[in-house]
Design a protein around this motif. Structure first.
Motif, PDB file in Angstrom:
ATOM      1  N   LEU A  26      29.238 -89.112 122.696  1.00 28.09           N
ATOM      2  CA  LEU A  26      30.424 -89.126 123.542  1.00 28.09           C
ATOM      3  C   LEU A  26      30.061 -88.789 124.984  1.00 28.09           C
ATOM      4  O   LEU A  26      30.569 -89.421 125.929  1.00 28.09           O
ATOM      5  CB  LEU A  26      31.449 -88.125 122.994  1.00 28.09           C
ATOM      6  CG  LEU A  26      32.777 -88.002 123.738  1.00 28.09           C
ATOM      7  CD1 LEU A  26      33.483 -89.348 123.798  1.00 28.09           C
ATOM      8  CD2 LEU A  26      33.671 -86.974 123.049  1.00 28.09           C
ATOM      9  N   ALA A  27      29.193 -87.796 125.172  1.00 22.48           N
ATOM     10  CA  ALA A  27      28.766 -87.426 126.527  1.00 22.48           C
ATOM     11  C   ALA A  27      28.062 -88.588 127.211  1.00 22.48           C
ATOM     12  O   ALA A  27      28.205 -88.797 128.429  1.00 22.48           O
ATOM     13  CB  ALA A  27      27.855 -86.207 126.455  1.00 22.48           C
ATOM     14  N   LEU A  31      27.628 -77.943 125.680  1.00 23.97           N
ATOM     15  CA  LEU A  31      27.264 -77.842 127.093  1.00 23.97           C
ATOM     16  C   LEU A  31      27.009 -79.214 127.697  1.00 23.97           C
ATOM     17  O   LEU A  31      27.434 -79.501 128.831  1.00 23.97           O
ATOM     18  CB  LEU A  31      26.020 -76.957 127.238  1.00 23.97           C
ATOM     19  CG  LEU A  31      26.236 -75.464 126.962  1.00 23.97           C
ATOM     20  CD1 LEU A  31      24.896 -74.735 126.921  1.00 23.97           C
ATOM     21  CD2 LEU A  31      27.146 -74.849 128.001  1.00 23.97           C
ATOM     22  N   ALA A  32      26.310 -80.079 126.948  1.00 26.91           N
ATOM     23  CA  ALA A  32      26.066 -81.432 127.454  1.00 26.91           C
ATOM     24  C   ALA A  32      27.366 -82.189 127.650  1.00 26.91           C
ATOM     25  O   ALA A  32      27.528 -82.945 128.630  1.00 26.91           O
ATOM     26  CB  ALA A  32      25.146 -82.172 126.487  1.00 26.91           C
ATOM     27  N   LEU A  33      28.320 -82.010 126.716  1.00 32.79           N
ATOM     28  CA  LEU A  33      29.600 -82.701 126.822  1.00 32.79           C
ATOM     29  C   LEU A  33      30.384 -82.206 128.030  1.00 32.79           C
ATOM     30  O   LEU A  33      30.981 -83.005 128.767  1.00 32.79           O
ATOM     31  CB  LEU A  33      30.398 -82.500 125.522  1.00 32.79           C
ATOM     32  CG  LEU A  33      31.749 -83.207 125.434  1.00 32.79           C
ATOM     33  CD1 LEU A  33      31.580 -84.713 125.584  1.00 32.79           C
ATOM     34  CD2 LEU A  33      32.444 -82.886 124.117  1.00 32.79           C
ATOM     35  N   VAL A  34      30.380 -80.883 128.265  1.00 30.82           N
ATOM     36  CA  VAL A  34      31.116 -80.337 129.414  1.00 30.82           C
ATOM     37  C   VAL A  34      30.484 -80.801 130.720  1.00 30.82           C
ATOM     38  O   VAL A  34      31.187 -81.123 131.693  1.00 30.82           O
ATOM     39  CB  VAL A  34      31.167 -78.806 129.324  1.00 30.82           C
ATOM     40  CG1 VAL A  34      31.723 -78.206 130.606  1.00 30.82           C
ATOM     41  CG2 VAL A  34      32.017 -78.380 128.143  1.00 30.82           C
ATOM     42  N   ASP A  35      29.153 -80.856 130.759  1.00 29.49           N
ATOM     43  CA  ASP A  35      28.502 -81.358 131.971  1.00 29.49           C
ATOM     44  C   ASP A  35      28.905 -82.799 132.249  1.00 29.49           C
ATOM     45  O   ASP A  35      29.153 -83.182 133.408  1.00 29.49           O
ATOM     46  CB  ASP A  35      26.979 -81.264 131.805  1.00 29.49           C
ATOM     47  CG  ASP A  35      26.474 -79.833 131.888  1.00 29.49           C
ATOM     48  OD1 ASP A  35      27.232 -78.977 132.409  1.00 29.49           O
ATOM     49  OD2 ASP A  35      25.357 -79.557 131.400  1.00 29.49           O
ATOM     50  N   ALA A  36      28.978 -83.631 131.179  1.00 33.39           N
ATOM     51  CA  ALA A  36      29.381 -85.024 131.376  1.00 33.39           C
ATOM     52  C   ALA A  36      30.830 -85.112 131.842  1.00 33.39           C
ATOM     53  O   ALA A  36      31.173 -85.967 132.674  1.00 33.39           O
ATOM     54  CB  ALA A  36      29.184 -85.806 130.072  1.00 33.39           C
ATOM     55  N   CYS A  37      31.674 -84.244 131.319  1.00 40.99           N
ATOM     56  CA  CYS A  37      33.085 -84.245 131.737  1.00 40.99           C
ATOM     57  C   CYS A  37      33.218 -83.815 133.198  1.00 40.99           C
ATOM     58  O   CYS A  37      34.091 -84.313 133.930  1.00 40.99           O
ATOM     59  CB  CYS A  37      33.897 -83.320 130.842  1.00 40.99           C
ATOM     60  SG  CYS A  37      34.065 -83.902 129.137  1.00 40.99           S
ATOM     61  N   ARG A  38      32.377 -82.867 133.603  1.00 42.01           N
ATOM     62  CA  ARG A  38      32.464 -82.395 134.990  1.00 42.01           C
ATOM     63  C   ARG A  38      32.032 -83.502 135.955  1.00 42.01           C
ATOM     64  O   ARG A  38      32.546 -83.611 137.067  1.00 42.01           O
ATOM     65  CB  ARG A  38      31.590 -81.160 135.165  1.00 42.01           C
ATOM     66  CG  ARG A  38      31.775 -80.456 136.507  1.00 42.01           C
ATOM     67  CD  ARG A  38      30.926 -79.227 136.557  1.00 42.01           C
ATOM     68  NE  ARG A  38      29.527 -79.566 136.290  1.00 42.01           N
ATOM     69  CZ  ARG A  38      28.649 -78.700 135.806  1.00 42.01           C
ATOM     70  NH1 ARG A  38      29.018 -77.474 135.508  1.00 42.01           N
ATOM     71  NH2 ARG A  38      27.402 -79.076 135.602  1.00 42.01           N
ATOM     72  N   GLU A  39      31.077 -84.337 135.520  1.00 39.37           N
ATOM     73  CA  GLU A  39      30.651 -85.451 136.349  1.00 39.37           C
ATOM     74  C   GLU A  39      31.611 -86.624 136.291  1.00 39.37           C
ATOM     75  O   GLU A  39      31.527 -87.540 137.109  1.00 39.37           O
ATOM     76  CB  GLU A  39      29.256 -85.907 135.917  1.00 39.37           C
ATOM     77  CG  GLU A  39      28.178 -84.853 136.042  1.00 39.37           C
ATOM     78  CD  GLU A  39      27.957 -84.440 137.488  1.00 39.37           C
ATOM     79  OE1 GLU A  39      28.178 -85.295 138.381  1.00 39.37           O
ATOM     80  OE2 GLU A  39      27.590 -83.286 137.722  1.00 39.37           O
TER      81      GLU A  39
END
Length: 975
Positions: A814-815, A840-848
């Motif tokens: 998903l990320a 953490l990887a998913l949240v980083d992708a959402c932040r971008e």
């Protein structure tokens, strides 16, 4: 053939051999021999070539004719094959003195001393019957007991050599066809007219005793008026003498014409006395299915005739088991299925409810009931049981129309006053009515004998007691054999306009009479206007324009019918009942478990308005017209126009899911695309939450939405907790294209369903913005299939994958896909198996991501350190980094502060914990308490500490309720 020709040639050569004293021209001799040889060859071919046996041709053609399925059987997808699923009804031989006895109760058949017999046994010679004379068997029974089915099976078995093998020739005739023949004809011509291959057959010549190998079969004798009086019907013993068909039948039964031939006659109870006893060898009564085992065999034969799919066979087997349990309980269904016709209706309804698919032909519940009545009463007229001297006009009254005016009137009264059972006095009042003439009394007697028991049966509680057990104040109660039949006949009674007042009916008759007079009325008014005063002349002008006045009055009446339909659809007291399709199923399969508390006064008649809508469909109107019940097109237009207005007005109010499902069924039964599109134009959401969806309901939903234009869009379609499966999803795909917000929570959708959803998201015709798939076992494989649609889809803004079995692999996938989709705003992956690194990887992708603002990660396998890291990752970065803030909902706390969404998180847990893993939810709640305790210790403000205490109290209360298995109701927060 060649040997015979050679022998003949030698014979004629010896005869034609020239004498030694004769002078013969050799050329002429050769020409004569050649001509003679050609003649001999032609003679030999005619003599020795085998011609087809007319009896074999007869059997072959008869088998094809009687194998033909009626339209009522073909509408079920070709699964029903009656020749492979026939179950013999109970047949009892009756003595002359007991021939008119009533059929025994289905619950007390063991008291009848007569043994069951078959037709072959009944056609064997009986003691006392003159030798050299064929048998006359009279087979009788009430409507629906299976007379025509027995005859059909008998003919097919004879054609295949399985029964009645001692008869070389079987000749079936329809008495309905014979009654319409007006030209005199001989018996041999009558046979050759229907069976051309039997023309001049020696078995029908009347010579010797050849006719002993012939069996005549006359089906439906009540449709012919036979007169055995010598003064009215002359004697005839010559098969070549032309006479009326009824006279030929009478002489066959007299044994005056072809006395060696046997005759099998089928008829109804009311026509038993039309044949004198001295002309009947044996009486036999068809008594239907007298025990649950025969009924179960019938159900198994029909319901197991599916397309070979193992899943359908398993479902059919479970249906049969439920039916058998309901029959063994001596339920009202067992009483109805005493008649094989109602077994057919039960199977047809269950086939409609459970085996409907997208490839099946369009059929409706109203159509099934209309076909059922056409199958039993098609072409039937109400006779008087009198002799041939009775007027033929009265004899031709439509039997179905008589049913509507009597039984339909009773059904309408029951629906009006919410009653399903009736006393004998009420039957006498509504069925008997105010009969005055002898003709009406004769018709009523025939109707009571033949037809009334077909629709009305004793109530089960009454039938379990013998008449002597009833007290003086206790009356036997009667109910409709099938509950839905009461609502169908009541609807037919209203739509046909039979509920009009006497003034309305008189007004219509006057209007029709004036309309037919036309110019004559104008001429009379013109003449009289010269001699009569002006005031009286005004009255004549009013009569002249009366048809227009009546049209306005009639239009108002049709509007009241539409208003009744709309009000019955949305009755407040019925809003908490199950939808009509589930009610129909429960009436057939019974209710297993605690019985619902429902009184007779509170009886819901929700099928009644749906049947009224279905009866307006063109196909049903054509079938009813064949039954003598005509619904005018003008009536349909007026009711439809008024119904649209009332439905749109009612739908402006919020409706429970059950009422919405009933509305969809009404629109489906109506089969009017224009009306459906106009009604749905006023609807912006379809909420069917907690409705037990079936293949039929999915088919209905898709069919109804297919009537709308491509631009039509629903704001929301809620199908949560509907027990959807992959097959149902395939049927619903056309409906999903009209939806913006699709809620599919709490269903049984697996990875294979994600492929369908992926195709839906990439379909350019769909514009789904919100997709909720919570609590479906999608797993990583399903989620990855679904994510393949993200690069090509730009409409999705909210995606919920909570509790779908998503793991680290799915979260990382998903990320990776998020960057190719720019429209997503809210992502819910709570309660999955996601660890710290994948989260953490998913949240980083959402932040971008340019548009995602909220990520739900609570109830995942996250450590305390991981939660802190997620919160830190969600806040805006400093200079040089992303300045977007992404709300990360990983706990009821965000760092050392209370999360703004703590209340919705607890509500989600309270609402769904009953279906989740209790131990895991308890562990997560304990983790929330630890987070709250740590955050409270970091606070210096007393007010913030009190706020932490308040949230902590809510978590502890949820934990206690979970341990006691008594959770709070939902407060309305969405997941």
């Amino acid at each position: 053939r060649s040997v015979a020709c050679a022998h003949s040639t030698r014979k004629w050569q010896s005869v034609l051999k020239p004498s030694v004293h004769m002078k013969v021209n050799p050329v002429r001799q050769c020409a004569g021999l050649k001509q003679m040889m050609e003649s001999l060859l032609k003679t030999a071919e005619k003599r020795y070539v085998c011609t087809p046996d007319p009896l074999e041709i007869h059997k072959r053609r008869l088998f094809l004719w009687f194998s033909h399925l009626p339209q009522e059987e073909k509408q079920f997808g070709g699964y029903f094959r009656p020749e492979t699923m026939h179950v013999d009804p109970l047949i009892l031989e009756r003595k002359t003195e007991e021939k008119a006895g009533h059929i025994c109760s289905p619950f007390h058949t063991h008291s009848d001393p007569s043994p069951a017999v078959n037709i072959e046994h009944l056609l064997e010679p009986v003691e006392g019957w003159s030798e050299g004379r064929g048998m006359n068997l009279l087979l009788y029974g009430a409507v629906g007991t299976g007379k025509s089915t027995v005859v059909r099976k008998l003919v097919l078995d004879w054609c295949q050599g399985q029964t009645l093998t001692h008869f070389k020739l079987l000749l079936p005739f329809s008495c309905e066809d014979l009654s319409k023949l007006t030209k005199a004809t001989s018996l041999r011509d009558l046979v050759s007219r229907k069976y051309l291959h039997l023309k001049k057959h020696p078995l029908l010549s009347g010579e010797g005793d050849q006719a002993k190998d012939v069996l005549f079969l006359f089906n439906g004798m009540e449709k012919m008026r036979l007169d055995f009086r010598i003064g009215s019907t002359e004697l005839c013993s010559d098969p070549n003498e032309p006479l009326a068909p009824s006279i030929l039948v009478v002489n066959l039964l007299r044994k005056y014409l072809l006395p060696e031939a046997s005759v099998l006659v089928t008829t109804r109870l009311s026509a038993l006395d039309r044949i004198p006893e001295k002309y009947v060898s044996r009486y036999a009564q068809i008594c239907g299915f007298n025990d649950p085992d025969r009924q179960r065999a019938y159900f198994a034969g029909r319901l197991l005739q599916q397309s070979g799919k193992s899943t359908r066979d398993q479902e059919a087997q479970s249906l049969i088991e439920l039916l058998y349990l309901n029959l063994q309980r001596e339920s009202q269904l067992a009483t109805a299925c005493f008649l094989p016709s109602y077994c057919w209706l039960t199977c047809a309804t269950l086939h409609f409810l459970h085996f409907t698919d997208a490839n099946a032909p369009i059929r409706t519940l109203t159509g099934i009931y209309t076909s059922f009545l056409r199958l039993n009463f098609g072409g039937e007229v109400l006779g008087t049981g009198a002799e041939a001297s009775m007027p033929s006009l009265d004899y031709q009254n439509s039997l179905m129309l008589y049913v509507v005016r009597t039984v339909g009137k009773l059904a309408f009264d029951g629906v009006t006053y919410r009653r399903t059972s009736f006393s004998e006095e009420e039957l006498e009042q509504w069925i008997g009515g105010k009969t005055k003439t002898d003709e009406e009394l004769r018709q009523l007697a025939v109707f009571r004998t033949d037809v009334l028991d077909f629709f009305l049966t004793p109530c089960v509680e009454s039938s379990k007691r013998f008449p002597e057990e009833l007290s003086e104040t206790d009356q036997r109660r009667y109910v409709f054999a099938v509950p839905a039949m009461q609502e169908y006949l009541a609807a037919l009674y209203v739509v046909l306009g039979e509920n009009k007042s006497a003034l309305e009916k008189l007004s219509k008759q006057v209007s029709v009479a004036i309309g037919q007079a036309g110019e004559d009325v104008g001429a009379i008014v013109g003449i009289l206007s010269k001699f009569i005063p002006l005031r009286i002349f005004a009255v004549f002008n009013l009569l002249k324009f009366f048809p227009k006045i009546y049209d306005k009055f009639s239009s108002h009446n049709k509007g009241s019918i539409a208003k009744t339909m709309a009000s019955e659809m949305f009755r407040t007291e019925d809003s908490h009942n199950e939808d009509v399709l589930d009610q129909v199923e429960q009436s057939l399969l019974g209710v297993h478990g605690p019985q619902p508390q429902q009184t007779t006064e509170g009886q819901a008649f929700e099928l009644y308005p749906i049947f009224m809508g279905g009866l307006l469909h063109y196909g049903n109107r054509m079938l009813l017209q064949q039954l003598g019940c005509t619904i005018q097109s003008a009536t349909v237009v007026q009711i439809t126009r008024a119904l649209r207005k009332y439905l749109v007005r009612e739908l402006s109010k919020p409706q429970p899911p059950e009422e919405v499902m009933d509305l969809l069924v009404l629109l489906y039964e109506f089969q009017n695309p224009r009306l459906t599109a106009e009604v749905l134009a006023s609807i912006r959401s379809i909420r069917l939450s907690n409705i037990r969806m079936t293949s039929l309901k999915c088919f209905v939903l898709s069919s109804v939405l297919s009537c709308t234009p491509p631009s039509y869009q629903l704001q929301e379609m809620d199908l949560s907790s509907c027990m959807l499966t992959h097959d149902m999803m395939q049927m619903l795909m056309p409906a999903f294209r009209h939806t913006r917000n699709l809620n599919l929570q709490f269903n049984s959708l697996g990875p294979e369903s994600c492929i369908l959803l992926r195709d839906l998201l990439v379909d350019p015709k769909s514009s789904i913005k919100s997709l909720q798939l919570c609590d479906n076992p999608l797993l990583d494989s399903g989620a990855l299939s679904l994510l393949e649609a993200l690069p090509e889809n730009q409409s999705l803004t909210h995606l919920s994958l909570m509790h779908t079995g998503l793991g680290d692999r799915g979260a990382l996938g998903l990320a990776e896909k998020l960057q190719s989709h720019v429209g997503l705003q809210d992502l819910n992956v709570a309660y999955n198996n996601i660890g710290d690194n994948a989260a953490l990887a998913l949240v980083d992708a959402c932040r971008e991501h340019p548009s995602i603002h909220t990520v739900h990660l609570y109830l995942n396998q996250l450590s305390d350190v991981g939660k802190q890291s997620l919160y830190v990752r969600g806040v805006p970065r400093g200079p040089g980094g992303s300045d977007r803030r992404v709300r990360v909902l990983a706990s009821v706390t965000e760092g050392s502060d209370i999360s703004e969404d703590w209340h919705p998180i607890l509500d989600v847990i309270r609402e769904n914990a009953s279906s989740w893993d209790r131990q895991r939810v308890q562990q997560q709640l304990q983790a929330f308490l630890r987070d709250l305790e740590w955050g409270r210790q970091q606070q210096q403000s007393i007010w913030k500490r009190l706020h932490f205490r308040r949230v902590e109290k809510g978590v502890r209360q949820t934990l206690r309720m979970l341990e006691k298995d008594s959770l709070f109701p939902s407060n309305g927060f969405s997941k």
